[in-house]
Motif scaffolding. Structure first.
Motif, mmCIF file in Angstrom:
data_model
loop_
_atom_site.group_PDB
_atom_site.id
_atom_site.type_symbol
_atom_site.label_atom_id
_atom_site.label_comp_id
_atom_site.label_asym_id
_atom_site.label_seq_id
_atom_site.Cartn_x
_atom_site.Cartn_y
_atom_site.Cartn_z
ATOM 1 N N ILE A 160 0.849 -1.296 0.245
ATOM 2 C CA ILE A 160 -0.259 0.105 -0.018
ATOM 3 C C ILE A 160 0.812 1.505 -0.069
ATOM 4 N N LEU A 161 1.615 1.384 0.936
ATOM 5 C CA LEU A 161 2.346 2.446 1.003
ATOM 6 C C LEU A 161 3.532 2.912 0.061
ATOM 7 N N GLU A 162 4.278 1.536 -0.480
ATOM 8 C CA GLU A 162 5.040 2.023 -1.862
ATOM 9 C C GLU A 162 4.341 2.287 -3.021
ATOM 10 N N GLY A 163 3.117 1.846 -3.240
ATOM 11 C CA GLY A 163 2.267 2.003 -4.256
ATOM 12 C C GLY A 163 2.883 1.767 -5.740
ATOM 13 N N ASP A 164 4.178 1.279 -5.702
ATOM 14 C CA ASP A 164 4.559 0.951 -7.165
ATOM 15 C C ASP A 164 4.876 -0.576 -7.432
ATOM 16 N N MET A 165 4.375 -1.206 -6.290
ATOM 17 C CA MET A 165 4.490 -2.858 -6.682
ATOM 18 C C MET A 165 2.966 -3.288 -7.158
ATOM 19 N N SER A 166 3.056 -3.696 -8.366
ATOM 20 C CA SER A 166 1.955 -4.354 -8.829
ATOM 21 C C SER A 166 1.219 -5.611 -8.002
ATOM 22 N N ARG A 167 0.044 -5.878 -8.427
ATOM 23 C CA ARG A 167 -0.515 -7.039 -7.627
ATOM 24 C C ARG A 167 0.202 -8.271 -7.970
ATOM 25 N N GLU A 168 0.541 -8.615 -9.280
ATOM 26 C CA GLU A 168 1.252 -9.548 -9.744
ATOM 27 C C GLU A 168 2.318 -9.918 -8.800
ATOM 28 N N ARG A 169 3.260 -8.666 -8.600
ATOM 29 C CA ARG A 169 4.671 -8.840 -7.924
ATOM 30 C C ARG A 169 4.418 -9.179 -6.627
ATOM 31 N N PHE A 170 3.226 -8.887 -5.946
ATOM 32 C CA PHE A 170 3.011 -8.973 -4.599
ATOM 33 C C PHE A 170 2.753 -10.460 -4.575
ATOM 34 N N PHE A 171 2.122 -11.130 -5.616
ATOM 35 C CA PHE A 171 1.713 -12.673 -5.455
ATOM 36 C C PHE A 171 3.002 -13.402 -5.914
ATOM 37 N N GLU A 172 3.973 -12.598 -6.677
ATOM 38 C CA GLU A 172 4.987 -13.492 -7.098
ATOM 39 C C GLU A 172 6.053 -13.556 -5.649
ATOM 40 N N ASN A 173 5.981 -12.697 -5.025
ATOM 41 C CA ASN A 173 6.790 -12.641 -3.791
ATOM 42 C C ASN A 173 6.082 -13.601 -2.536
ATOM 43 N N LEU A 174 4.790 -13.697 -2.205
ATOM 44 C CA LEU A 174 3.972 -14.216 -1.409
ATOM 45 C C LEU A 174 4.487 -15.782 -1.174
ATOM 46 N N PRO A 175 4.707 -16.622 -2.218
ATOM 47 C CA PRO A 175 5.089 -18.152 -2.087
ATOM 48 C C PRO A 175 6.378 -17.963 -1.252
ATOM 49 N N LEU A 176 7.079 -17.080 -1.783
ATOM 50 C CA LEU A 176 8.673 -17.070 -1.115
ATOM 51 C C LEU A 176 8.607 -16.827 0.231
ATOM 52 N N LEU A 177 7.641 -16.304 0.750
ATOM 53 C CA LEU A 177 7.646 -15.760 2.003
ATOM 54 C C LEU A 177 7.084 -16.639 3.169
ATOM 55 N N LEU A 178 6.189 -17.433 2.506
ATOM 56 C CA LEU A 178 5.467 -18.654 3.385
ATOM 57 C C LEU A 178 6.345 -19.670 3.677
ATOM 58 N N PRO A 179 6.104 -20.209 4.928
ATOM 59 C CA PRO A 179 7.050 -21.507 5.432
ATOM 60 C C PRO A 179 6.877 -22.579 4.476
ATOM 61 N N ALA A 180 7.947 -23.180 4.246
ATOM 62 C CA ALA A 180 7.955 -24.415 3.481
ATOM 63 C C ALA A 180 6.799 -25.582 3.638
ATOM 64 N N TRP A 181 6.587 -25.705 4.935
ATOM 65 C CA TRP A 181 5.150 -26.516 5.216
ATOM 66 C C TRP A 181 4.338 -26.076 4.912
ATOM 67 N N PHE A 182 3.987 -24.752 4.735
ATOM 68 C CA PHE A 182 2.694 -24.281 4.258
ATOM 69 C C PHE A 182 2.638 -24.470 2.787
ATOM 70 N N GLN A 183 3.803 -24.167 2.177
ATOM 71 C CA GLN A 183 3.901 -24.359 0.635
ATOM 72 C C GLN A 183 3.381 -26.069 0.295
ATOM 73 N N ALA A 184 4.006 -26.874 0.818
ATOM 74 C CA ALA A 184 3.915 -28.466 0.857
ATOM 75 C C ALA A 184 2.261 -28.656 0.940
ATOM 76 N N GLU A 185 1.670 -28.058 1.969
ATOM 77 C CA GLU A 185 0.326 -28.086 2.146
ATOM 78 C C GLU A 185 -0.611 -27.718 0.896
ATOM 79 N N ALA A 186 -0.316 -26.530 0.445
ATOM 80 C CA ALA A 186 -0.722 -25.620 -0.700
ATOM 81 C C ALA A 186 -0.630 -26.522 -1.921
ATOM 82 N N ALA A 187 0.442 -26.985 -2.156
ATOM 83 C CA ALA A 187 0.882 -27.921 -3.410
ATOM 84 C C ALA A 187 -0.213 -29.269 -3.316
ATOM 85 N N ALA A 188 -0.336 -29.811 -2.096
ATOM 86 C CA ALA A 188 -1.265 -30.871 -1.862
ATOM 87 C C ALA A 188 -2.825 -30.667 -2.144
ATOM 88 N N ASN A 189 -3.072 -29.628 -2.083
ATOM 89 C CA ASN A 189 -4.488 -29.390 -2.380
ATOM 90 C C ASN A 189 -5.242 -29.669 -3.932
#
Length: 189
Positions: A160-189
């Motif tokens: 919000i505050l930087e205002g120059d990050m696109s929504r797409e870039r936000f979601f490129e970053n999000l999986p890299l920030l979540l814990p590995a165990w969370f990613q494994a569960e998301a992949a299993a869905n």
């Protein structure tokens, strides 16, 4: 069933507080100003809320709940990430309000509201995930949910505050920030 007058008053208060909070920090909004803008008196205001900040948190929490509930689930991502993705529509629509709120160094109403909302979503998701494979690690769900929600709230604040990050870039970053165990569960869905 809730009285129609109560619903109309709440709707008027929600509309007035979100309009006022788009102009200045919620801590600078007076009850008199909010009541006048909503077309009610101070006594009526106090029947619903104790402060303008409480009214703003309720208004935005209600909007977020309704938006997320109305969104069709996305099978390719987990429910927590989907909630954040859906909530970004609301955040973009109210970017001015959230920019003021996240910039306010005195009042933390909106970051706290957003964190609580995302914590509820994360707790629900993690509770459901505990019942499926691969299982959530043996962590306290309330601690894990708060960790995920507060991290997401912090990332949203930067977005919000930087205002120059696109929504797409936000979601490129999000999986890299979540814990590995969370990613494994998301992949299993």
């Amino acid at each position: 069933m809730t009285d129609a007058r109560i619903l109309r008053t709440r709707a008027a208060l929600h509309k007035a507080i979100t309009e006022l909070a788009t102009q200045k920090p919620v801590g600078e909004i007076t009850v008199s100003e909010l009541a006048e803008s909503a077309g009610i008196n101070r006594v009526t205001f106090y029947k619903h809320y104790t402060t303008p900040a409480e009214a703003l948190a309720d208004a935005l929490h209600t909007e977020l709940k309704d938006i997320v509930a109305a969104a069709a689930p996305a099978p390719e991502i987990d429910a927590f990430t989907h909630c954040i993705y859906t909530a970004l529509d609301h955040l973009e629509e109210r970017r001015e309000l959230y920019t003021i709120a996240f910039s306010d160094q005195v009042d933390g109403t909106i970051p706290i509201m957003l964190s609580r909302f995302l914590t509820e979503v994360a707790e629900t998701y993690l509770t459901k995930r505990r019942k499926r494979k691969p299982a959530v690690p043996d962590v306290d769900l309330d601690v894990a949910a708060a960790f995920l929600a507060n991290g997401a709230t912090g990332a949203i604040r930067v977005w919000i505050l930087e205002g120059d990050m696109s929504r797409e870039r936000f979601f490129e970053n999000l999986p890299l920030l979540l814990p590995a165990w969370f990613q494994a569960e998301a992949a299993a869905n």
